[in-house]
Design a protein around this motif. Structure first.
Motif, short mmCIF file in Angstrom:
data_model
loop_
_atom_site.label_atom_id
_atom_site.label_comp_id
_atom_site.label_asym_id
_atom_site.label_seq_id
_atom_site.Cartn_x
_atom_site.Cartn_y
_atom_site.Cartn_z
N ASP A 1 34.92 23.39 39.72
CA ASP A 1 34.56 22.44 40.77
C ASP A 1 34.10 23.22 41.99
N ASP A 2 32.83 23.13 42.31
CA ASP A 2 32.23 23.92 43.38
C ASP A 2 32.23 23.16 44.70
N ALA A 3 33.44 22.98 45.25
CA ALA A 3 33.61 22.34 46.56
C ALA A 3 32.92 20.98 46.62
N SER A 4 33.08 20.19 45.58
CA SER A 4 32.48 18.84 45.57
C SER A 4 33.09 17.99 46.68
N ASP A 5 32.25 17.17 47.32
CA ASP A 5 32.78 16.26 48.33
C ASP A 5 32.75 14.81 47.84
N ASP A 6 32.61 14.63 46.52
CA ASP A 6 32.80 13.31 45.93
C ASP A 6 34.05 13.38 45.04
N ASN A 7 34.19 12.51 44.08
CA ASN A 7 35.41 12.49 43.26
C ASN A 7 35.25 13.22 41.92
N THR A 8 34.35 14.20 41.90
CA THR A 8 34.13 14.98 40.67
C THR A 8 35.43 15.59 40.17
N ALA A 9 36.18 16.26 41.04
CA ALA A 9 37.41 16.95 40.63
C ALA A 9 38.43 15.96 40.07
N THR A 10 38.56 14.80 40.69
CA THR A 10 39.52 13.80 40.22
C THR A 10 39.15 13.30 38.83
N LEU A 11 37.88 13.05 38.62
CA LEU A 11 37.42 12.60 37.31
C LEU A 11 37.71 13.64 36.24
N THR B 1 26.53 25.52 29.87
CA THR B 1 25.83 24.25 29.96
C THR B 1 26.06 23.68 31.35
N ASP B 2 25.38 22.60 31.67
CA ASP B 2 25.47 22.00 32.99
C ASP B 2 26.26 20.70 32.96
N ALA B 3 26.68 20.27 34.13
CA ALA B 3 27.52 19.08 34.23
C ALA B 3 26.76 17.79 33.98
N ASP B 4 25.42 17.85 33.93
CA ASP B 4 24.63 16.65 33.63
C ASP B 4 24.06 16.70 32.21
N ILE B 5 24.67 17.51 31.35
CA ILE B 5 24.19 17.72 29.99
C ILE B 5 25.17 17.12 28.98
N SER C 1 29.82 13.36 40.02
CA SER C 1 30.63 12.21 39.61
C SER C 1 29.86 11.24 38.71
N ALA C 2 28.53 11.20 38.85
CA ALA C 2 27.74 10.28 38.04
C ALA C 2 27.52 10.80 36.62
N ASN C 3 27.73 12.10 36.41
CA ASN C 3 27.36 12.70 35.14
C ASN C 3 28.51 13.37 34.38
N ILE C 4 29.55 13.79 35.08
CA ILE C 4 30.51 14.71 34.49
C ILE C 4 31.26 14.12 33.30
N LEU C 5 31.56 12.84 33.32
CA LEU C 5 32.33 12.26 32.21
C LEU C 5 31.53 12.25 30.91
#
Length: 327
Positions: free
Chosen positions: A40-50, A95-99, A14-18
């Protein structure tokens, strides 16, 4: 024009995906020939919503929830394998979600796919995160420049999964990720599987394919990352592993021999320091990254310390915890 699929595995990002998705949305490659698959690999924060909110008006993007595990696969490898099932591109970009990727990333990687080239790798660094992040960014560039140097002599070492592209032909020739023995360093495993099938590789050191990563925030997390890295390093041919051992032994060698031959060791250490500094200055100038220059005078000290710590960490840490999972 070739169809390209970008594969991004995301777990608790969630801190990086946007920032990642914003850079991908800004790519200059035509949307009509671009597919972006985010798992979305079973994230337990709001990654999927973002992700859902960001891609709702972007037809080239698709969010795929990863709810099952393929046989013999785990974690990120499992996500990428399942995303590849949905990919329609002639080339798969990873690529990665923090890139954050550069605007011309696709075109400047694709141009190197000459006949029988199966994999092309770019470069990555960090430009934020204080002094700790600065040292990580310089370290990435140092190792990637070494990998590039070996590549110039036709010697393959590894690929970076946060900035890598493979042809569909090569990916399918190795049996996809399902046909490769599971490795926590999935990029290394795929890279070498493709080369084993007779495909060629290209490793770039070019500012046009430079991606920007978020630095690891804590030293403990850095050690977990480096444990993963060392799995790949210890899978290299013995000649290259020997280099890993020599790098790791430099710090204790300087300390121990310094008691016996202080003047000689001080001179050798100073010459090695000058060599590393000159190398890093050349790299930074080549890539036009002047913001990193401030860290060069102290990088040598960080570098020899981390080489030793990574080696000890690899042999003393019983398991690797990454993204909340133990391997």
């Amino acid at each position: 024009m070739k169809k390209v699929s970008i594969l991004i595995a995301a777990r608790n990002e969630s801190a990086n995906i946007l920032a990642c998705l914003t850079s991908v949305a800004a790519l200059s490659y035509p949307i009509s020939h671009l597919q972006v698959l985010v798992g979305d690999d079973a994230s337990d924060d709001n990654t999927a919503t973002l992700i859902k909110d960001f891609i709702k008006d972007k037809p080239q993007f698709e969010l795929i929830s990863i709810v099952s595990t393929l046989p013999q696969l785990k974690g990120k490898t499992n996500v990428l394998a399942q995303l590849a099932h949905h990919a329609t591109g002639d080339y798969l970009f990873f690529t990665d979600a923090d890139i954050e990727v550069p605007v011309g990333w696709i075109e400047n990687m694709l141009v190197h796919f000459e006949p029988n080239v199966g994999v092309v790798t770019g470069i990555t660094t960090m430009i934020k995160g204080g002094i700790f992040g600065l040292m990580q960014g310089l370290e990435w560039l140092y190792y990637l420049s070494m990998i590039r140097l070996f590549a110039l002599f036709g010697i393959p070492m590894t690929a970076m999964g946060n900035n890598m592209a493979v042809s569909r032909e090569a990916y399918e020739a190795v049996g996809k990720y399902e046909g490769i023995a599971f490795s926590i360093t999935e990029d290394y495993a795929l890279f070498h599987a493709i080369l084993t099938k007779g495909f060629h590789f290209v490793q770039l050191f070019d500012a046009r394919v430079l991606t920007i990563s978020r630095p690891i925030a804590t030293f403990s997390q850095l050690l977990s990352q480096r444990k993963r890295w060392m799995f790949g390093a210890m899978s290299l041919p013995w000649q290259q592993r020997l280099g890993v051992y020599l790098n790791a032994s430099l710090l204790p060698f300087l300390i121990i021999m310094g008691f016996c031959f202080p003047k000689t060791i001080l001179l050798l250490a100073f010459l090695h320091y000058l060599l590393v500094v000159a190398w890093m200055v050349g790299i930074i100038n080549w890539l036009q990254l002047p913001a990193l220059m401030i860290g060069v005078p102290i990088f040598w000290f960080y570098h020899i310390f981390m080489n030793f710590v990574m080696f000890i960490n690899f042999y003393t840490r019983q398991s690797t915890v990454w993204k909340g999972r133990e391997y």
